[in-house]
Design an enzyme around this catalytic site. Structure first.
Site, PDB file in Angstrom:
ATOM      1  N   PHE A 144      49.922 -35.009 -85.188  1.00  0.00           N
ATOM      2  CA  PHE A 144      50.772 -36.175 -85.435  1.00  0.00           C
ATOM      3  C   PHE A 144      52.028 -35.835 -86.219  1.00  0.00           C
ATOM      4  O   PHE A 144      53.093 -36.362 -85.945  1.00  0.00           O
ATOM      5  CB  PHE A 144      49.986 -37.257 -86.200  1.00  0.00           C
ATOM      6  CG  PHE A 144      49.368 -38.274 -85.295  1.00  0.00           C
ATOM      7  CD1 PHE A 144      49.980 -39.478 -85.046  1.00  0.00           C
ATOM      8  CD2 PHE A 144      48.160 -38.008 -84.673  1.00  0.00           C
ATOM      9  CE1 PHE A 144      49.427 -40.418 -84.197  1.00  0.00           C
ATOM     10  CE2 PHE A 144      47.579 -38.938 -83.828  1.00  0.00           C
ATOM     11  CZ  PHE A 144      48.215 -40.144 -83.591  1.00  0.00           C
ATOM     12  N   HIS A 180      37.182 -39.198 -90.129  1.00  0.00           N
ATOM     13  CA  HIS A 180      37.947 -40.274 -89.495  1.00  0.00           C
ATOM     14  C   HIS A 180      37.255 -40.821 -88.249  1.00  0.00           C
ATOM     15  O   HIS A 180      37.888 -41.525 -87.447  1.00  0.00           O
ATOM     16  CB  HIS A 180      39.351 -39.783 -89.141  1.00  0.00           C
ATOM     17  CG  HIS A 180      40.171 -39.420 -90.335  1.00  0.00           C
ATOM     18  ND1 HIS A 180      41.152 -38.448 -90.329  1.00  0.00           N
ATOM     19  CD2 HIS A 180      40.136 -39.890 -91.618  1.00  0.00           C
ATOM     20  CE1 HIS A 180      41.688 -38.344 -91.526  1.00  0.00           C
ATOM     21  NE2 HIS A 180      41.085 -39.210 -92.326  1.00  0.00           N
TER      22      HIS A 180
END
Length: 242
Positions: free
Chosen positions: A34, A120
Site C-alpha cells: 500500500f 489484520h
C-alpha cells in the site's frame, strides 16, 4: 561480525522466537503493497482512495464498489508463497517460532506455517453481519455478498476504522519472546509498530530484514539487513544448517 552470521547465531540460541511480517514479505510473491511509491495506496479507484474504500463506513454505504475493489485490486487467488515463506515454515519444525503477520493473504499458512497470528485478519473468509454464517471470499465473488437471512457478508479483515483486536495478544507474545525477527515492514505504522516497543530492546535482540532503513537501524541490540527477504533467509538457513 557479519550480520548474516550474527542473525544465525541469535536464531540458533533463542528459545522463543517471535516473527513479525509486513507487506514486504508478500511483495516478493508478486502482491502489491500500500505505502510504497507504486503501491495501491498511491492511486484513486473510481474517485476514492484505498483508505476510504477499505473502511467500515464505506463497506456499509457502498458494498458493491467495496467488493469490486477487492476483486480487482486485492484478490490474492493465484499467488503462491515465496522462498521467505517456505523458509519460515521449514524453521517451525526445529525452532520455537510464532509468527505475527500484518498481511491478509494466507501465504504463511499456504507455505506450511501453523503458528500464525493474523493481526489484520484474513481475506480467505467472510462472515454474515446478521446470522454469522461463513463463506469463502471465492464464493462471495461468485454468488454475491447478500445472505439469505437479510444480512451482508463482510470479509474477515480489519478495516481502516476498526479496532485491531488482536494487538493485545501480540503484545503478550512480544513480552514473552527472547528474540524478535522483523521481515518486510518499516515499523512506522501503528499499532503493529508498537510490537518492538513492547518487546523491549534493553536486554533482548532484534533482527530486521527490510529493503529500507527503519527507526531501529542504529540501536545497539538490532541487526538490520537491507536486502531481499527470501534470499537473506536462505543464506541464514545455510548458516543454521538445519
Amino acid at each position: 561480525m557479519n550480520p548474516l552470521i550474527k542473525a544465525a547465531e541469535l536464531l540458533k540460541n533463542s528459545k522463543n522466537i517471535l516473527i513479525l511480517t509486513g507487506a514486504g514479505m508478500s511483495t516478493e510473491s508478486g502482491l502489491k503493497d500500500f505505502r510504497s511509491k507504486d503501491g495501491l495506496g498511491s492511486s484513486l479507484y473510481e474517485g476514492y482512495y484505498p483508505e476510504d474504500l477499505l473502511s467500515r463506513r464505506f463497506f456499509y454505504h457502498n458494498t458493491a464498489l467495496f467488493y469490486q475493489y477487492l476483486k480487482e485490486k486485492l484478490n490474492v487467488a493465484g499467488f503462491s508463497p515465496n522462498k521467505g515463506h517456505l523458509t519460515l515454515a521449514k524453521w517451525e519444525s526445529t525452532l520455537n517460532i510464532n509468527i505475527i503477520t500484518q498481511n491478509i493473504d494466507m501465504l504463511h499458512q499456504k507455505a506450511g506455517s501453523k503458528n500464525v497470528l493474523e493481526l489484520h485478519g484474513t481475506l480467505a473468509t467472510c462472515t454474515c453481519t446478521n446470522c454469522h454464517q461463513k463463506r469463502s471470499l471465492h464464493e462471495i465473488f461468485k454468488a454475491g455478498y447478500s445472505c439469505l437471512c437479510g444480512g451482508v457478508f463482510k470479509p474477515d479483515i480489519v478495516l481502516y476504522d476498526e479496532e485491531v483486536s488482536l494487538i493485545h495478544q501480540s503484545f503478550t507474545m512480544a513480552e514473552e519472546a527472547d528474540l524478535l525477527l522483523v521481515l518486510g515492514t518499516s515499523l512506522k505504522v501503528y499499532p503493529a509498530a508498537s510490537i518492538p516497543e513492547v518487546f523491549g530492546l534493553k536486554n533482548k535482540s532484534m533482527i530486521i530484514i527490510n529493503r529500507d532503513p527503519t527507526p531501529y537501524e542504529h540501536h545497539y541490540n538490532v541487526t538490520e539487513i537491507h536486502d531481499g527477504i527470501g534470499a537473506t533467509l536462505e543464506k541464514i538457513n545455510k548458516l543454521l544448517n538445519i
